[in-house]
Design a protein around this motif. Structure first.
Motif, short mmCIF file in Angstrom:
data_model
loop_
_atom_site.label_atom_id
_atom_site.label_comp_id
_atom_site.label_asym_id
_atom_site.label_seq_id
_atom_site.Cartn_x
_atom_site.Cartn_y
_atom_site.Cartn_z
N ASN A 393 0.86 -1.19 0.00
CA ASN A 393 0.00 0.00 0.00
C ASN A 393 0.89 1.24 0.00
N PHE A 394 1.65 1.41 -1.08
CA PHE A 394 2.65 2.48 -1.09
C PHE A 394 2.05 3.84 -1.43
N THR A 395 0.74 3.92 -1.69
CA THR A 395 0.11 5.23 -1.84
C THR A 395 -0.08 5.90 -0.48
N GLY A 396 -0.04 5.09 0.60
CA GLY A 396 -0.27 5.63 1.93
C GLY A 396 -1.74 5.73 2.28
N LEU A 397 -2.60 5.00 1.58
CA LEU A 397 -4.04 5.06 1.84
C LEU A 397 -4.35 4.60 3.26
N THR A 398 -5.09 5.42 3.98
CA THR A 398 -5.61 5.07 5.30
C THR A 398 -7.10 5.40 5.31
#
Length: 476
Positions: A393-398
């Motif tokens: 999840n390297f977009t950093g989606l939380t």
């Protein structure tokens, strides 16, 4: 574990049988391949397609998918799952032999499990020579999918050769013909042979087809132009791989959800498919697109769906340094600059992509291909706990609702409940737009008319699946 005297007798008998089988005339199929094989050992197989193809023919797994996409036993005769879904007990098939004559037993399963990173932390018990039990800490719906990996022989611990390994599959290595490079790999099956012949480039491969040197070959993302009357052409979507645009949500400009939606709305997917790939890729829209669990009402935004809003700013679009990716980036740059976003294209060498771009999150938007399994679980790709490698999840989606959907989809074994979870996941994903999905490759399988595979290959998920019914192909 050294072989016993009865084992050595079996090895001798199997060797004699294999010799006579290898010299008898039999129906054969010759497939042309661009490139070189590296290893057929399932513990080491990477992204090289021919390695995957041959490994899947030599090695079997505990379970496999049937033509309808359901699980069936492969090396397992049957299995049971505890009521809390934390224990899986497998009864193994008896009278299964490795290709050197040694019996397959539970020891092989225990050893193999210890070699795979995704399995080695799971406690595994040998209940007897033909029964094994896995004990999970928590229910894991994709567990059977994980068990589709190849089982390797314990008696060859640490000595499984790369290009001449011993498996339990329907084919074994008969011969590897090598000069300066590997020219041919011959696989021996049950009264038929499967031969892979290697070529330096696509032009040589196509020429070999026209000259009759090969009976078939695969081309990806393009259509064979030298169509002859004695060939059939099958279009096979590469369902386990896609390409998309991954957005760094730590970028202040790209934190604006309306901007992300606008970028998605003006992304000309069909234009990319047509102008870069000649229409020979399949446009996709979401993270489950093409999967049995895909959402039936996935939201596709257009600019008229969004509030009128002016954008300004600049971003860097990082792409792998390949011609088709750079051409794609040029089309995206033109489209995105029409809504006020200035784009700088950053071509990245493939060997630096992970260490210098993804690991350090040094990108604004990244064009990247990903591979997925047949199971719809996307936990490692999009759950908030997976923001650092080896998580993807390297977009950093939380996003709490996405986390909850992915967690629930992993817990239940009920198909309809999983369907609901993954549909909800896709609905929230479409609202958040952490990525813009672009296309899935499509392979063209070129086969001579004399070869009748008895299928249109519509059931293929992994390209290696094209050989699932090879023993039923009508060969000359």
């Amino acid at each position: 574990m050294p072989p016993t005297m009865p084992d050595l007798i079996k090895v001798a008998v199997f060797s004699i049988f294999a010799f006579f089988q290898s010299v008898l005339p039999q129906p054969s199929y010759v497939e042309g391949v661009v490139g070189q094989p590296v290893t057929f050992n399932p513990l080491r197989v990477g992204t090289n397609q021919i390695d995957r193809d041959i490994s899947s023919l030599i090695f079997r797994s505990l379970v496999r998918y049937d033509a309808a996409g359901n699980f069936t036993g492969d090396l397992a005769e049957r299995w049971s799952v505890s009521t809390d879904r934390k224990e899986y007990t497998f009864e193994l098939k008896r009278e299964v032999y490795w290709q050197d004559g040694i019996n397959f037993t539970a020891d092989d399963v225990i050893y193999s499990v210890s070699q795979y990173p995704q399995l080695r932390e799971i406690p595994t018990d040998k209940l007897d020579n033909y029964t094994v039990r896995f004990r999970l800490k928590e229910p894991l719906a994709p567990f059977l999918d994980i068990l589709t990996v190849g089982i390797v022989p314990y008696h060859r611990e640490g000595k499984l050769e790369d290009l001449n390994p011993v498996g339990t599959g329907p084919f074994r290595i008969n011969r590897v013909k090598k000069a300066k490079i590997i020219e041919e790999v011959v696989l021996q099956g049950n009264n038929r042979r499967l031969i892979f012949r290697f070529y330096e480039n696509k032009k040589d491969l196509i020429t070999a087809g026209l000259l009759g040197e090969v009976d078939g070959y695969l081309l990806e993302n393009e259509t064979e132009t030298s169509i002859r009357a004695n060939y059939n052409y099958f279009r096979i979507p590469v369902k386990n791989r896609y390409y998309g645009l991954f957005i760094n949500l730590n970028n202040d400009l790209l934190k604006d959800k309306d901007l992300r939606k606008s970028l998605a709305a003006v992304t000309p997917k069909q234009k990319i498919a047509d102008e870069v790939f000649g229409g020979n890729v399949g446009v996709i829209d979401g993270p489950e697109d093409g999967n049995a669990f895909e959402s039936r009402d996935y939201k596709i935004y257009t600019l008229k769906d969004l509030p009128e809003k002016k954008f300004a700013g600049s971003i860097t679009l990082s792409v792998p340094k390949k011609d088709d990716h750079i051409k794609t980036a040029g089309i995206l740059k033109e489209a995105w600059e029409m809504i006020g976003i200035q784009v700088t294209i950053n071509p990245v060498e493939m060997d630096k992509l992970v260490s210098e771009v993804i690991a350090q999150k040094k990108f604004d938007i990244l064009l990247l291909g990903q591979e997925v399994s047949r199971d719809p679980d996307r936990y490692t790709l999009w759950h908030s706990t997976q923001k650092d490698l080896p998580g993807l999840n390297f977009t950093g989606l939380t996003q709490v609702r996405i986390d909850r959907s992915l967690e629930e989809g992993r817990k239940t074994g009920d198909f309809n409940e999983r369907m609901t979870s993954y549909q909800h996941f896709q609905e929230v994903f479409a609202e958040e737009v952490p990525a813009i999905y672009l296309y899935r490759p499509v392979a063209t399988y070129v086969l001579k008319n004399k070869i009748n595979p008895g299928t249109d290959f519509s059931g293929v998920f992994y390209l290696s699946d094209r050989f699932n019914n090879f023993n039923e192909w009508a060969l000359e």
